[in-house]
Design a protein around this motif. Structure first.
Motif, PDB file in Angstrom:
ATOM      1  N   ALA A 176       0.821  -1.215   0.000  1.00 40.59           N
ATOM      2  CA  ALA A 176       0.000   0.000   0.000  1.00 40.59           C
ATOM      3  C   ALA A 176       0.853   1.262   0.000  1.00 40.59           C
ATOM      4  CB  ALA A 176      -0.943  -0.010   1.200  1.00 40.59           C
ATOM      5  N   ARG A 177       1.960   1.237   0.730  1.00 38.80           N
ATOM      6  CA  ARG A 177       2.799   2.433   0.792  1.00 38.80           C
ATOM      7  C   ARG A 177       3.371   2.777  -0.579  1.00 38.80           C
ATOM      8  NH1 ARG A 177       7.566   3.408   5.152  1.00 38.80           N
ATOM      9  NH2 ARG A 177       5.796   2.964   6.494  1.00 38.80           N
ATOM     10  N   ALA A 178       3.875   1.772  -1.304  1.00 34.92           N
ATOM     11  CA  ALA A 178       4.424   2.017  -2.636  1.00 34.92           C
ATOM     12  C   ALA A 178       3.348   2.519  -3.588  1.00 34.92           C
ATOM     13  CB  ALA A 178       5.066   0.746  -3.173  1.00 34.92           C
ATOM     14  N   TYR A 179       2.154   1.926  -3.485  1.00 34.39           N
ATOM     15  CA  TYR A 179       1.052   2.381  -4.329  1.00 34.39           C
ATOM     16  C   TYR A 179       0.685   3.829  -3.986  1.00 34.39           C
ATOM     17  CZ  TYR A 179      -3.638   3.047  -6.155  1.00 34.39           C
ATOM     18  OH  TYR A 179      -4.738   3.564  -6.796  1.00 34.39           O
ATOM     19  N   GLY A 180       0.647   4.147  -2.706  1.00 35.12           N
ATOM     20  CA  GLY A 180       0.313   5.502  -2.291  1.00 35.12           C
ATOM     21  C   GLY A 180       1.313   6.522  -2.792  1.00 35.12           C
ATOM     22  N   LEU A 181       2.600   6.165  -2.780  1.00 35.50           N
ATOM     23  CA  LEU A 181       3.628   7.063  -3.289  1.00 35.50           C
ATOM     24  C   LEU A 181       3.400   7.344  -4.764  1.00 35.50           C
ATOM     25  CD1 LEU A 181       6.275   8.606  -2.812  1.00 35.50           C
ATOM     26  CD2 LEU A 181       7.507   6.505  -3.395  1.00 35.50           C
TER      27      LEU A 181
END
Length: 336
Positions: A176-181
């Motif tokens: 999720a963090r990579a997608y959010g970035l």
């Protein structure tokens, strides 16, 4: 963020659960490469493998991320505990080290400001050659500054596409963090459109982006609220573009009502009251009368945030032991 630590052993125990906390004690000697930044702490912990750990202090508490399998499920694991304990043992040095981190940041800013145009271009091109993600982000910003709206729309929607991150049909906590970035770059593109005098086009693309994220939000484990923050930023970019574009209030109101009454999840927290300046008092009142009570029994004028009732628990913040707050008392701590 202050220079002193905002957590202690009790907070680490609460986040991890008693079992993982006790196991974390045995990993204190395995912590290496400890780095204390202005608001985050990073380190490596040697276990079955060398695991990367990041602790982040927020205004409302501490969060932890670890590359170990248990941590990748969204849990505050024993490796996070070990890093937290290691920092607490060095608490006296934290103010000095945080001040040093802030000083390095200022020094970097000053160095960049002192470079001339050719030096900065050479530096950017050097990094573009080795960082494909950075290249794609800057290509999007360049497209936003150009005249091809179709290209901007395609790139923005591409940034919100979850498929590259959805290994099992949904985006897991670990991704999720990579997608959010990546998704946050869509917000930057929308703001670039507005800032370059293309606010009407920014409104059009923002609405497509809000709809696209709403369709996929229920398939993302947003336990840390990263994607919710992107959704809120999309809504703000849309509102700012509406203000700048001076659109027909009736058309804008119709879109808002259709959006809020539609089947797409409203991950943005959009509220009609935010748009009173854009719509005018009369159109705002008409729109409020048009709206009917939303799903889950919400009142028609209630601001509502991202849904929190997904079957797999996506959207819920997990406890350190992996259980939800409502079931924690019934489930024993897992052996980790």
């Amino acid at each position: 963020m202050g220079t002193t630590l905002g957590f202690g052993e009790d907070e680490l125990r609460r986040l991890a659960g008693p079992r993982s906390f006790e196991r974390g004690l045995f990993y204190l000697s395995s912590v290496s490469a400890l780095e204390i930044g202005e608001s985050s702490i990073t380190a490596t912990v040697d276990g079955t493998d060398a695991y990367e750990v990041e602790l982040t202090e927020h205004e409302d508490g501490l969060t932890g991320w670890c590359s170990c399998p248990y941590g990748q499920e969204g849990n505050f694991c024993k490796h996070c505990v070990a890093v937290g304990l290691a920092v607490l043992r060095e608490a006296e040095s934290v103010p000095r080290r945080r001040a040093a981190a802030a000083s390095r940041g200022r020094q970097l800013d000053a160095w960049l400001e002192s470079r001339d145009r050719d030096e900065l271009l050479a530096l950017v091109r050097e990094h573009l050659a080795g960082d494909r993600a950075l290249r794609h982000r800057l290509e999007l910003r360049a497209a936003a500054a150009g005249s091809d709206l179709g290209a901007v729309r395609e790139r923005v929607l591409g940034l919100l596409d979850t498929r590259p991150f959805a290994r099992y049909g949904y985006v897991e906590y670990a991704d999720a963090r990579a997608y959010g970035l990546q998704a946050s770059e869509a917000v930057s593109a929308l703001r670039a459109l507005t800032d370059t005098g293309r606010a009407t086009e920014a409104v059009e693309v923002a609405r497509a982006a809000i709809t696209a994220l709403g369709r996929t939000y229920g398939e993302i484990d947003d336990s840390d609220g990263v994607i919710g923050e992107v959704a809120s930023a999309l809504a703000e970019a849309h509102l700012d573009a509406c203000r700048a574009a001076r659109l027909d209030p009736v058309q804008t109101a119709d879109w808002l009502v259709d959006h809020l009454l539609g089947d797409v999840n409203d991950a943005t927290g959009i509220a009609l009251s935010d748009y009173e300046e854009v719509l005018g008092e009369a159109e705002t009142h008409r729109s409020e009368r048009t709206r009917q009570p939303g799903r889950c029994g919400r009142a028609s004028n209630e601001r509502h945030g991202p849904p929190r009732c997904d079957k797999r628990g996506r959207g819920r913040r997990k406890r350190g032991d992996g259980s939800s707050p409502t079931t924690a008392a019934l489930v024993p701590d897992p052996v980790q």
